[in-house]
Design a protein around this motif. Sequence first.
Motif, mmCIF file in Angstrom:
data_model
loop_
_atom_site.group_PDB
_atom_site.id
_atom_site.type_symbol
_atom_site.label_atom_id
_atom_site.label_comp_id
_atom_site.label_asym_id
_atom_site.label_seq_id
_atom_site.Cartn_x
_atom_site.Cartn_y
_atom_site.Cartn_z
ATOM 1 N N GLU A 163 -14.979 -2.788 -1.953
ATOM 2 C CA GLU A 163 -15.953 -2.744 -3.025
ATOM 3 C C GLU A 163 -15.273 -2.500 -4.369
ATOM 4 O OE1 GLU A 163 -18.570 0.394 -1.956
ATOM 5 O OE2 GLU A 163 -19.515 -0.713 -0.301
ATOM 6 N N LYS A 164 -16.034 -2.658 -5.432
ATOM 7 C CA LYS A 164 -15.551 -2.356 -6.771
ATOM 8 C C LYS A 164 -15.090 -0.905 -6.829
ATOM 9 C CE LYS A 164 -17.137 -2.145 -11.586
ATOM 10 N NZ LYS A 164 -18.268 -2.389 -12.508
ATOM 11 N N GLY A 165 -13.931 -0.678 -7.420
ATOM 12 C CA GLY A 165 -13.374 0.656 -7.499
ATOM 13 C C GLY A 165 -12.379 0.968 -6.406
ATOM 14 N N ASP A 166 -12.351 0.132 -5.344
ATOM 15 C CA ASP A 166 -11.376 0.321 -4.268
ATOM 16 C C ASP A 166 -10.016 -0.220 -4.698
ATOM 17 O OD1 ASP A 166 -13.243 1.445 -2.605
ATOM 18 O OD2 ASP A 166 -13.681 -0.403 -1.521
ATOM 19 N N CYS A 167 -8.981 0.226 -4.016
ATOM 20 C CA CYS A 167 -7.646 -0.325 -4.222
ATOM 21 C C CYS A 167 -7.236 -1.116 -2.987
ATOM 22 C CB CYS A 167 -6.633 0.783 -4.496
ATOM 23 S SG CYS A 167 -6.804 1.515 -6.147
ATOM 24 N N ILE A 168 -6.445 -2.149 -3.187
ATOM 25 C CA ILE A 168 -6.044 -3.031 -2.098
ATOM 26 C C ILE A 168 -4.553 -3.307 -2.144
ATOM 27 C CG2 ILE A 168 -8.274 -4.181 -1.788
ATOM 28 C CD1 ILE A 168 -7.290 -6.449 -3.567
ATOM 29 N N ALA A 169 -4.004 -3.595 -0.968
ATOM 30 C CA ALA A 169 -2.627 -4.072 -0.831
ATOM 31 C C ALA A 169 -2.715 -5.491 -0.284
ATOM 32 C CB ALA A 169 -1.840 -3.183 0.124
ATOM 33 N N LEU A 179 -0.866 -16.402 -9.887
ATOM 34 C CA LEU A 179 -1.925 -16.773 -8.961
ATOM 35 C C LEU A 179 -1.313 -16.809 -7.563
ATOM 36 C CD1 LEU A 179 -4.890 -17.805 -8.688
ATOM 37 C CD2 LEU A 179 -3.951 -20.097 -8.898
ATOM 38 N N ILE A 180 -1.902 -16.101 -6.621
ATOM 39 C CA ILE A 180 -1.266 -15.902 -5.316
ATOM 40 C C ILE A 180 -2.214 -16.238 -4.183
ATOM 41 C CG2 ILE A 180 -0.228 -14.177 -3.788
ATOM 42 C CD1 ILE A 180 0.723 -12.713 -6.288
ATOM 43 N N ASP A 181 -1.757 -17.043 -3.248
ATOM 44 C CA ASP A 181 -2.464 -17.290 -1.989
ATOM 45 C C ASP A 181 -2.095 -16.171 -1.027
ATOM 46 O OD1 ASP A 181 -3.574 -19.681 -2.864
ATOM 47 O OD2 ASP A 181 -1.839 -20.847 -2.227
ATOM 48 N N SER A 182 -3.098 -15.479 -0.494
ATOM 49 C CA SER A 182 -2.817 -14.299 0.302
ATOM 50 C C SER A 182 -2.928 -14.570 1.795
ATOM 51 C CB SER A 182 -3.776 -13.176 -0.063
ATOM 52 O OG SER A 182 -3.562 -12.061 0.763
ATOM 53 N N THR A 183 -2.091 -13.879 2.555
ATOM 54 C CA THR A 183 -2.155 -13.920 4.014
ATOM 55 C C THR A 183 -2.766 -12.650 4.575
ATOM 56 O OG1 THR A 183 0.102 -13.036 4.118
ATOM 57 C CG2 THR A 183 -0.145 -15.427 4.201
ATOM 58 N N ASN A 184 -2.767 -11.563 3.806
ATOM 59 C CA ASN A 184 -3.322 -10.287 4.244
ATOM 60 C C ASN A 184 -3.885 -9.523 3.059
ATOM 61 O OD1 ASN A 184 -2.670 -9.901 7.216
ATOM 62 N ND2 ASN A 184 -0.640 -10.362 6.430
ATOM 63 N N VAL A 185 -4.948 -8.770 3.311
ATOM 64 C CA VAL A 185 -5.505 -7.864 2.312
ATOM 65 C C VAL A 185 -6.047 -6.652 3.053
ATOM 66 C CG1 VAL A 185 -7.760 -9.016 2.357
ATOM 67 C CG2 VAL A 185 -7.144 -7.571 0.426
ATOM 68 N N ALA A 186 -5.805 -5.475 2.509
ATOM 69 C CA ALA A 186 -6.278 -4.250 3.145
ATOM 70 C C ALA A 186 -6.543 -3.186 2.094
ATOM 71 C CB ALA A 186 -5.252 -3.735 4.154
ATOM 72 N N GLU A 187 -7.513 -2.326 2.373
ATOM 73 C CA GLU A 187 -7.793 -1.202 1.488
ATOM 74 C C GLU A 187 -6.676 -0.165 1.582
ATOM 75 O OE1 GLU A 187 -12.056 0.141 1.346
ATOM 76 O OE2 GLU A 187 -12.130 -1.138 3.123
ATOM 77 N N MET A 188 -6.529 0.575 0.514
ATOM 78 C CA MET A 188 -5.539 1.645 0.467
ATOM 79 C C MET A 188 -6.017 2.708 -0.505
ATOM 80 S SD MET A 188 -2.627 -0.161 -1.950
ATOM 81 C CE MET A 188 -1.470 1.183 -1.732
ATOM 82 N N GLU A 189 -5.458 3.902 -0.421
ATOM 83 C CA GLU A 189 -5.765 4.927 -1.401
ATOM 84 C C GLU A 189 -5.177 4.527 -2.754
ATOM 85 O OE1 GLU A 189 -6.248 9.280 -0.819
ATOM 86 O OE2 GLU A 189 -4.835 8.894 0.803
ATOM 87 N N CYS A 190 -5.963 4.698 -3.800
ATOM 88 C CA CYS A 190 -5.499 4.307 -5.127
ATOM 89 C C CYS A 190 -4.262 5.090 -5.557
ATOM 90 C CB CYS A 190 -6.616 4.478 -6.151
ATOM 91 S SG CYS A 190 -7.911 3.207 -6.039
ATOM 92 N N ILE A 191 -4.139 6.335 -5.131
ATOM 93 C CA ILE A 191 -2.968 7.116 -5.506
ATOM 94 C C ILE A 191 -1.703 6.513 -4.919
ATOM 95 C CG2 ILE A 191 -3.112 8.721 -3.548
ATOM 96 C CD1 ILE A 191 -2.173 10.920 -5.483
ATOM 97 N N ASN A 192 -1.811 5.856 -3.756
ATOM 98 C CA ASN A 192 -0.639 5.229 -3.149
ATOM 99 C C ASN A 192 -0.260 3.922 -3.844
ATOM 100 O OD1 ASN A 192 -0.386 7.262 -1.232
ATOM 101 N ND2 ASN A 192 -1.751 6.236 0.208
ATOM 102 N N SER A 193 -1.195 3.350 -4.577
ATOM 103 C CA SER A 193 -0.890 2.183 -5.406
ATOM 104 C C SER A 193 -0.264 2.623 -6.721
ATOM 105 C CB SER A 193 -2.168 1.380 -5.680
ATOM 106 O OG SER A 193 -1.922 0.309 -6.567
ATOM 107 N N ALA A 194 -0.846 3.657 -7.338
ATOM 108 C CA ALA A 194 -0.362 4.120 -8.641
ATOM 109 C C ALA A 194 0.928 4.915 -8.537
ATOM 110 C CB ALA A 194 -1.440 4.963 -9.318
ATOM 111 N N LEU A 195 1.030 5.755 -7.493
ATOM 112 C CA LEU A 195 2.186 6.646 -7.329
ATOM 113 C C LEU A 195 2.704 6.499 -5.905
ATOM 114 C CD1 LEU A 195 0.532 9.792 -8.971
ATOM 115 C CD2 LEU A 195 2.095 8.175 -10.089
ATOM 116 N N PRO A 196 3.451 5.438 -5.617
ATOM 117 C CA PRO A 196 3.858 5.132 -4.235
ATOM 118 C C PRO A 196 4.674 6.253 -3.604
ATOM 119 C CG PRO A 196 4.302 3.266 -5.691
ATOM 120 C CD PRO A 196 3.959 4.425 -6.570
#
Length: 356
Positions: A185-191, A214-231
């Motif tokens: 959903e809106k507000g979620d983070c994805i990898a 522009l990227i063709d994707s093979t996988n998409v998954a939700e993740m915690e936003c903190i792990n996107s911003a601060l790996p």
Amino acid sequence: MPHFIAWQIQANTILKSGSEGVVGRVASIVRTRPVILGAVASVAAVVAIWAGLTMGQVRDSFDNINPGPITGIGDDTTSTPGDSLPTTPTDDDTDDTDPDDIPVQPPLPSDFKFTDASFNILASDPDKYANHNVTISGKIYEIVDQSSSSIVLLTYRIFGQADESDDSRAVIMYQRGRLQSSSIEKGDCIAIEGKVRGGFGEVNSLGQDVRVPLIDSTNVAEMECINSALPPLETVELDVSQSLGGISLTAHRVQLADDHVRIGITAKNTDGGDSVFIREKESFLIHGGNTFQNINHLLVFGNYKLDSSLVAESEAEGYMFFEPVQSYEGGSMVFKIIIEKVGISGNTEYTFIFTT
């Protein structure tokens, strides 16, 4: 009694359980962000995600898509890979720049994989790097649904690495068979993982035409936003709760990054009438005989830190941040978190201790 949890090494992300098309550990998503010295602005990216169909179906479906709802920003936003980047005219008719002083990006090997750490190179000329593999992350701020009864086709607009700035804008397209509804959903983070198609036309906040990947994707998954911003570099999963004086703290996980250590906590003030304050400056981490101070005051942690004040019968969830443990080689870490309860009869301090 101390709690010991086996270390689990994860390069970057902790994906939400039950997510559809889970990537698992996306080992390539790492971008160093010097927190102590200041946060580095993230780079904008546009991502197109096509999954769940054969390559032939994906290409045929893409050719029939009406780009209007996807761009929504102007009449001249095509994504033809051969187009050159627009230029901005200046008042000067001459250019005194010495060509020898302009840095030149050396050619990348054909098997080079772009990640968050190298995304600025990709964003500098996305058409040039078509067909390269990519693994990135970001926070969704808009979703456009162009799905049919048999195909899910979504356009995500994101901020790369959850950095909510104009320079981090990106667009993602995702296609798959309609097997089950998506929980994203809106507000979620994805990898995401995929392959670069080329560039996509966008307009920035200054009204300038730009091209983004522009990227063709093979996988998409939700993740915690903190792990996107601060790996994180390493993660320890915990499920330890303590209760003292009508206050309950539950430690969920401990994560080590280049420039900090953090512990995820849910705090509950179950007592009526009294307020609770988390004493950040008095809380600390102990490892190897050394003490590491709390650094919640740094602005870069503002969106993710645990609220330091809990009114009666309230709950808060977030992280407490501490100075980094350099060259960590294992061993237990002890977190001492000081809580002060303010009541009519006086103030009482409690010390919560969590050990990995």
